[in-house]
Design an enzyme around this catalytic site. Structure first.
Site, PDB file in Angstrom:
ATOM      1  N   GLN A  11      -5.246 -10.218   9.693  1.00 41.99           N
ATOM      2  CA  GLN A  11      -5.674 -11.301  10.604  1.00 41.99           C
ATOM      3  C   GLN A  11      -4.634 -11.521  11.709  1.00 41.99           C
ATOM      4  O   GLN A  11      -4.962 -11.534  12.894  1.00 41.99           O
ATOM      5  CB  GLN A  11      -5.828 -12.612   9.843  1.00 41.99           C
ATOM      6  CG  GLN A  11      -6.918 -12.644   8.794  1.00 41.99           C
ATOM      7  CD  GLN A  11      -7.174 -14.078   8.365  1.00 41.99           C
ATOM      8  OE1 GLN A  11      -7.838 -14.839   9.063  1.00 41.99           O
ATOM      9  NE2 GLN A  11      -6.659 -14.462   7.206  1.00 41.99           N
ATOM     10  N   ASP A 102       3.179 -21.590   2.645  1.00 42.35           N
ATOM     11  CA  ASP A 102       3.343 -22.933   2.052  1.00 42.35           C
ATOM     12  C   ASP A 102       3.375 -22.845   0.518  1.00 42.35           C
ATOM     13  O   ASP A 102       3.812 -23.782  -0.150  1.00 42.35           O
ATOM     14  CB  ASP A 102       2.195 -23.860   2.500  1.00 42.35           C
ATOM     15  CG  ASP A 102       0.810 -23.283   2.218  1.00 42.35           C
ATOM     16  OD1 ASP A 102       0.669 -22.044   2.143  1.00 42.35           O
ATOM     17  OD2 ASP A 102      -0.150 -24.074   2.069  1.00 42.35           O
ATOM     18  N   TYR A 125       2.389 -14.808  -6.179  1.00 40.58           N
ATOM     19  CA  TYR A 125       2.357 -14.623  -4.718  1.00 40.58           C
ATOM     20  C   TYR A 125       3.444 -15.473  -4.060  1.00 40.58           C
ATOM     21  O   TYR A 125       4.259 -14.970  -3.270  1.00 40.58           O
ATOM     22  CB  TYR A 125       0.970 -14.989  -4.173  1.00 40.58           C
ATOM     23  CG  TYR A 125       0.908 -15.116  -2.667  1.00 40.58           C
ATOM     24  CD1 TYR A 125       0.937 -13.989  -1.839  1.00 40.58           C
ATOM     25  CD2 TYR A 125       0.839 -16.374  -2.050  1.00 40.58           C
ATOM     26  CE1 TYR A 125       0.890 -14.108  -0.451  1.00 40.58           C
ATOM     27  CE2 TYR A 125       0.789 -16.501  -0.668  1.00 40.58           C
ATOM     28  CZ  TYR A 125       0.816 -15.371   0.118  1.00 40.58           C
ATOM     29  OH  TYR A 125       0.769 -15.495   1.494  1.00 40.58           O
ATOM     30  N   LYS A 129       6.781 -14.132  -2.093  1.00 43.20           N
ATOM     31  CA  LYS A 129       7.037 -14.460  -0.684  1.00 43.20           C
ATOM     32  C   LYS A 129       8.399 -15.144  -0.543  1.00 43.20           C
ATOM     33  O   LYS A 129       9.119 -14.899   0.420  1.00 43.20           O
ATOM     34  CB  LYS A 129       5.929 -15.362  -0.122  1.00 43.20           C
ATOM     35  CG  LYS A 129       4.563 -14.690   0.010  1.00 43.20           C
ATOM     36  CD  LYS A 129       4.503 -13.593   1.050  1.00 43.20           C
ATOM     37  CE  LYS A 129       4.590 -14.097   2.457  1.00 43.20           C
ATOM     38  NZ  LYS A 129       4.431 -12.968   3.442  1.00 43.20           N
TER      39      LYS A 129
HETATM   40  N1  NAP Z   1      -4.042 -15.638   4.767  1.00 50.40           N
HETATM   41  C1  NAP Z   1      -3.534 -16.823   4.493  1.00 50.40           C
HETATM   42  O1  NAP Z   1      -4.250 -17.801   4.227  1.00 50.40           O
HETATM   43  C2  NAP Z   1      -2.038 -17.019   4.533  1.00 50.40           C
HETATM   44  C3  NAP Z   1      -1.514 -18.253   4.100  1.00 50.40           C
HETATM   45  C4  NAP Z   1      -0.125 -18.436   4.144  1.00 50.40           C
HETATM   46  C5  NAP Z   1       0.685 -17.411   4.599  1.00 50.40           C
HETATM   47  N2  NAP Z   1       0.147 -16.229   4.984  1.00 50.40           N
HETATM   48  C6  NAP Z   1       1.047 -15.162   5.441  1.00 50.40           C
HETATM   49  O2  NAP Z   1       0.711 -14.852   6.789  1.00 50.40           O
HETATM   50  C7  NAP Z   1       0.959 -13.475   7.045  1.00 50.40           C
HETATM   51  C8  NAP Z   1      -0.253 -12.844   7.686  1.00 50.40           C
HETATM   52  O3  NAP Z   1      -1.337 -12.974   6.778  1.00 50.40           O
HETATM   53  P1  NAP Z   1      -2.774 -12.383   7.112  1.00 50.40           P
HETATM   54  O4  NAP Z   1      -3.774 -13.387   6.664  1.00 50.40           O
HETATM   55  O5  NAP Z   1      -2.813 -11.852   8.502  1.00 50.40           O
HETATM   56  O6  NAP Z   1      -2.791 -11.182   6.071  1.00 50.40           O
HETATM   57  P2  NAP Z   1      -3.916 -10.058   5.852  1.00 50.40           P
HETATM   58  O7  NAP Z   1      -5.062 -10.288   6.756  1.00 50.40           O
HETATM   59  O8  NAP Z   1      -4.141  -9.945   4.404  1.00 50.40           O
HETATM   60  O9  NAP Z   1      -3.163  -8.756   6.372  1.00 50.40           O
HETATM   61  C9  NAP Z   1      -2.071  -8.233   5.700  1.00 50.40           C
HETATM   62  C10 NAP Z   1      -1.885  -6.820   6.194  1.00 50.40           C
HETATM   63  O10 NAP Z   1      -0.743  -6.284   5.518  1.00 50.40           O
HETATM   64  C11 NAP Z   1      -0.991  -4.914   5.359  1.00 50.40           C
HETATM   65  N3  NAP Z   1      -0.182  -4.338   4.288  1.00 50.40           N
HETATM   66  C12 NAP Z   1      -0.308  -4.517   2.954  1.00 50.40           C
HETATM   67  N4  NAP Z   1       0.599  -3.766   2.294  1.00 50.40           N
HETATM   68  C13 NAP Z   1       1.308  -3.098   3.250  1.00 50.40           C
HETATM   69  C14 NAP Z   1       2.371  -2.175   3.214  1.00 50.40           C
HETATM   70  N5  NAP Z   1       2.911  -1.750   2.059  1.00 50.40           N
HETATM   71  N6  NAP Z   1       2.846  -1.693   4.383  1.00 50.40           N
HETATM   72  C15 NAP Z   1       2.314  -2.079   5.562  1.00 50.40           C
HETATM   73  N7  NAP Z   1       1.297  -2.948   5.661  1.00 50.40           N
HETATM   74  C16 NAP Z   1       0.811  -3.459   4.514  1.00 50.40           C
HETATM   75  C17 NAP Z   1      -2.461  -4.808   5.042  1.00 50.40           C
HETATM   76  O11 NAP Z   1      -2.888  -3.545   5.432  1.00 50.40           O
HETATM   77  P3  NAP Z   1      -3.904  -2.712   4.529  1.00 50.40           P
HETATM   78  O12 NAP Z   1      -5.139  -3.529   4.488  1.00 50.40           O
HETATM   79  O13 NAP Z   1      -4.003  -1.453   5.270  1.00 50.40           O
HETATM   80  O14 NAP Z   1      -3.272  -2.578   3.188  1.00 50.40           O
HETATM   81  C18 NAP Z   1      -3.070  -5.903   5.894  1.00 50.40           C
HETATM   82  O15 NAP Z   1      -3.599  -5.389   7.097  1.00 50.40           O
HETATM   83  C19 NAP Z   1       1.392 -12.882   5.704  1.00 50.40           C
HETATM   84  O16 NAP Z   1       2.795 -12.835   5.650  1.00 50.40           O
HETATM   85  C20 NAP Z   1       0.883 -13.866   4.680  1.00 50.40           C
HETATM   86  O17 NAP Z   1       1.639 -13.856   3.492  1.00 50.40           O
HETATM   87  C21 NAP Z   1      -1.189 -16.014   4.963  1.00 50.40           C
END
Ligand code: NAP
Length: 291
Positions: A11, A102, A125, A129
């Site tokens: 995302q 969070d 998780y 983190k």
């Molecule tokens: N989503 C939420 O509600 C939320 C809430 C709090 C914090 N966050 C944090 O915000 C950040 C962005 O989240 P997001 O929602 O954009 O996450 P996301 O949509 O799940 O995307 C995560 C990306 O990381 C990639 N990834 C996974 N393993 C990997 C590896 N070994 N090497 C390289 N890439 C890898 C995945 O690629 P593949 O699909 O190709 O594996 C995926 O495209 C993250 O740090 C997350 O922890 C998210």
């Protein structure tokens, strides 16, 4: 300026590619097949090829419930990966922008968490983190860690998209009303990261550290769902609004425990010249893209 972006298909990764389009900055964006952040050799090779001035880590293991039974992978991606990126940032003396969550907090607070508040993750998780944050802060000096929450966007899977699907499938549904947090649009987070990159390019001094970047108005999952249905109906994304029932987290059991109150204070963002996500306005923008 040359920016190395990991996790380009997530995302945040996709939103970052959108917001950088109209700038002069050079982006080198990679998915997990091109750049696996758990593979030191792979990172080293990509870094030597791209010669970045800044690294933005949008890659993460985000399957909160799956992490409970797959902690090894969660720690590899969320702790080892950021550590390896931080090693490169330290070697090149360049900044690393890293994203956390969070869910590093236990949710027992009664007022918004400040970045300096005590952490106590309740899930694998969240713990993985937090381990990532700790490895970044211990490994490089120039870092900005943005803890974010309840991320939604027009891309990938998220709560907004789940609610829209359920609205089409069901007449009524129960949504948890006793967990509070701050929804965040990934596009707003991407703009904040871009602003940090631009400030770095202009040689403005940046206050390295841990910050909270999330929505400007706290709500519950139930309140968030109500806002989604109201706006989606208004915009014609859904033709009817399901009856929304307030349930408690005891009635919606998940493998990973979520904090009841993970509202975060965004006041410190002024030190890095960015503002919290206006998630209500951004929700309308996202819904208009999903029509
Ligand atoms: N989503 C939420 O509600 C939320 C809430 C709090 C914090 N966050 C944090 O915000 C950040 C962005 O989240 P997001 O929602 O954009 O996450 P996301 O949509 O799940 O995307 C995560 C990306 O990381 C990639 N990834 C996974 N393993 C990997 C590896 N070994 N090497 C390289 N890439 C890898 C995945 O690629 P593949 O699909 O190709 O594996 C995926 O495209 C993250 O740090 C997350 O922890 C998210």
């Amino acid at each position: 300026m040359r920016i190395l972006l990991t996790g380009k298909n997530g995302q945040l990764g996709r939103c970052f590619q959108d917001v950088i389009k109209n700038t002069e900055l050079a982006l080198f964006a990679f998915d997990s097949a091109e750049l696996d952040i758990t593979n030191a050799q792979n990172i080293d090779q990509v870094v030597r090829q791209t010669k970045p001035d800044i690294i933005v880590n949008a890659a993460a293991y985000t399957a909160v419930d799956k992490a409970e039974t797959d902690s090894e992978t969660a720690y590899l991606v969320n702790a080892t990966g950021p550590c390896l990126l931080a090693e490169q940032a330290a070697r090149l003396n360049i900044p690393l922008i890293h994203i956390s969550t969070d869910y590093v907090f236990d949710g027992e607070a009664v007022e918004p968490y400040k970045p300096s508040d005590v952490t106590n993750p309740q899930s694998v998780y969240g713990a993985s983190k937090l381990a990532g944050e700790e490895s970044v802060t211990a490994t490089c000096d120039k870092y900005i860690i943005l803890r974010t929450a309840w991320v939604f966007s027009e891309y990938g899977n998220n709560f907004v998209k789940t609610m829209l699907r359920l609205a089409k499938e069901r007449d009524s549904l129960g949504v948890v009303a006793n967990q509070y947090g701050c929804p965040t649009y990934a596009g707003d987070l991407a703009k904040a990261i871009l602003s940090i990159c631009e400030q770095h390019e202009q040689d403005k001094p940046l206050a390295w550290g841990v910050y909270h970047y999330c929505g400007d108005t706290p709500t519950s999952w139930h309140g968030f769902a109500r806002a989604i249905f109201a706006k989606a109906y208004e915009l014609g994304v859904i033709s009817s609004r399901p009856q929304l029932k307030a349930i408690s987290s005891d009635q919606y059991l998940t493998p990973a425990k979520r904090p009841e109150y993970s509202v975060m204070s965004t006041q410190a963002l002024r030190y890095i010249g960015v503002k919290a996500s206006p998630w209500n306005t951004s929700l309308s923008f996202v819904l208009s893209k999903l029509t």
